[in-house]
Design a protein around this motif. Structure first.
Motif, PDB file in Angstrom:
ATOM      1  N   THR A 100       0.785  -1.551  -0.041  1.00  0.00           N
ATOM      2  CA  THR A 100      -0.594   0.001   0.001  1.00  0.00           C
ATOM      3  C   THR A 100       0.780   1.343  -0.081  1.00  0.00           C
ATOM      4  N   TYR A 101       1.877   0.949   0.838  1.00  0.00           N
ATOM      5  CA  TYR A 101       2.975   2.419   1.071  1.00  0.00           C
ATOM      6  C   TYR A 101       4.279   2.875   0.159  1.00  0.00           C
ATOM      7  N   THR A 102       4.515   1.615   0.056  1.00  0.00           N
ATOM      8  CA  THR A 102       5.347   1.941  -2.272  1.00  0.00           C
ATOM      9  C   THR A 102       5.189   2.156  -2.365  1.00  0.00           C
ATOM     10  N   LEU A 103       4.230   0.324  -3.029  1.00  0.00           N
ATOM     11  CA  LEU A 103       2.861   1.250  -4.676  1.00  0.00           C
ATOM     12  C   LEU A 103       2.147   2.315  -4.792  1.00  0.00           C
ATOM     13  N   GLY A 104       1.848   2.757  -3.668  1.00  0.00           N
ATOM     14  CA  GLY A 104       1.056   3.526  -3.729  1.00  0.00           C
ATOM     15  C   GLY A 104       1.746   4.876  -4.122  1.00  0.00           C
ATOM     16  N   ILE A 105       2.706   4.889  -3.855  1.00  0.00           N
ATOM     17  CA  ILE A 105       3.541   6.268  -3.461  1.00  0.00           C
ATOM     18  C   ILE A 105       4.197   6.631  -5.116  1.00  0.00           C
ATOM     19  N   VAL A 106       5.014   5.578  -5.669  1.00  0.00           N
ATOM     20  CA  VAL A 106       5.112   5.015  -6.763  1.00  0.00           C
ATOM     21  C   VAL A 106       4.083   4.631  -7.750  1.00  0.00           C
ATOM     22  N   LEU A 107       2.991   4.668  -7.744  1.00  0.00           N
ATOM     23  CA  LEU A 107       2.210   5.400  -8.718  1.00  0.00           C
ATOM     24  C   LEU A 107       1.515   6.774  -9.117  1.00  0.00           C
ATOM     25  N   ALA A 108       1.229   6.971  -7.431  1.00  0.00           N
ATOM     26  CA  ALA A 108       1.175   8.197  -7.482  1.00  0.00           C
ATOM     27  C   ALA A 108       2.202   9.513  -8.397  1.00  0.00           C
ATOM     28  N   TYR A 109       3.559   9.008  -8.570  1.00  0.00           N
ATOM     29  CA  TYR A 109       4.356   9.531  -8.645  1.00  0.00           C
ATOM     30  C   TYR A 109       4.324   9.321 -10.673  1.00  0.00           C
ATOM     31  N   VAL A 110       3.992   8.291 -10.913  1.00  0.00           N
ATOM     32  CA  VAL A 110       3.807   7.393 -12.492  1.00  0.00           C
ATOM     33  C   VAL A 110       2.193   8.778 -12.654  1.00  0.00           C
ATOM     34  N   GLY A 111       2.030   8.235 -11.739  1.00  0.00           N
ATOM     35  CA  GLY A 111       0.398   9.319 -12.373  1.00  0.00           C
ATOM     36  C   GLY A 111       0.739  10.566 -12.872  1.00  0.00           C
ATOM     37  N   TYR A 112       1.081  11.002 -11.623  1.00  0.00           N
ATOM     38  CA  TYR A 112       1.619  12.211 -11.749  1.00  0.00           C
ATOM     39  C   TYR A 112       2.353  12.973 -13.640  1.00  0.00           C
ATOM     40  N   TYR A 113       3.530  12.486 -13.064  1.00  0.00           N
ATOM     41  CA  TYR A 113       4.212  12.537 -14.946  1.00  0.00           C
ATOM     42  C   TYR A 113       4.072  11.808 -15.798  1.00  0.00           C
TER      43      TYR A 113
END
Length: 118
Positions: A100-113
């Motif tokens: 939840t925390y690791t993939l959540g942060i990674v996916l938020a960054y991917v989505g942002y970019y």
């Protein structure tokens, strides 16, 4: 008008969260909370995408604050984590929180970019 946007988005997000959680619980029939994990990871990506795209205040209220606020769920994450720990399912507990925390942060960054590129 702002309250109506948040309310409409919140209604749609809550209904979709309920539907996805119910269907995934029926599908997997396990103690592991696949529904909440899927919802929160999807929400992290979509919110990152939305913020990256910078669509304007009305869309942020409707989709970001309203929809994503009701779609994703921090309280259910905590309750399900506690349930896994109380059942001594420590591998699932650590995996759930870690994903939840690791993939959540990674996916938020991917989505942002991705959103910035659109």
């Amino acid at each position: 008008m702002n309250v109506a946007l948040v309310g409409a988005g919140g209604f749609a997000g809550a209904v979709l969260r309920y539907y996805i959680s119910k269907k995934m619980a029926e599908r997997f029939q396990t103690d592991f909370p696949y529904g909440t994990l899927t919802i929160n990871l999807t929400g992290s990506f979509l919110l990152g995408l939305l913020i990256g795209a910078n669509p304007g205040a009305a869309v942020l209220l409707l989709a970001g604050t309203g929809f994503m606020g009701a779609f994703t769920t921090f309280s259910t994450l905590k309750l399900e984590s506690l349930t896994l720990a109380r059942k001594s399912l420590f591998g699932a507990f650590i995996g759930y929180l870690g994903a939840t925390y690791t993939l959540g942060i990674v996916l938020a960054y991917v989505g942002y970019y991705i959103g910035r590129a659109l």
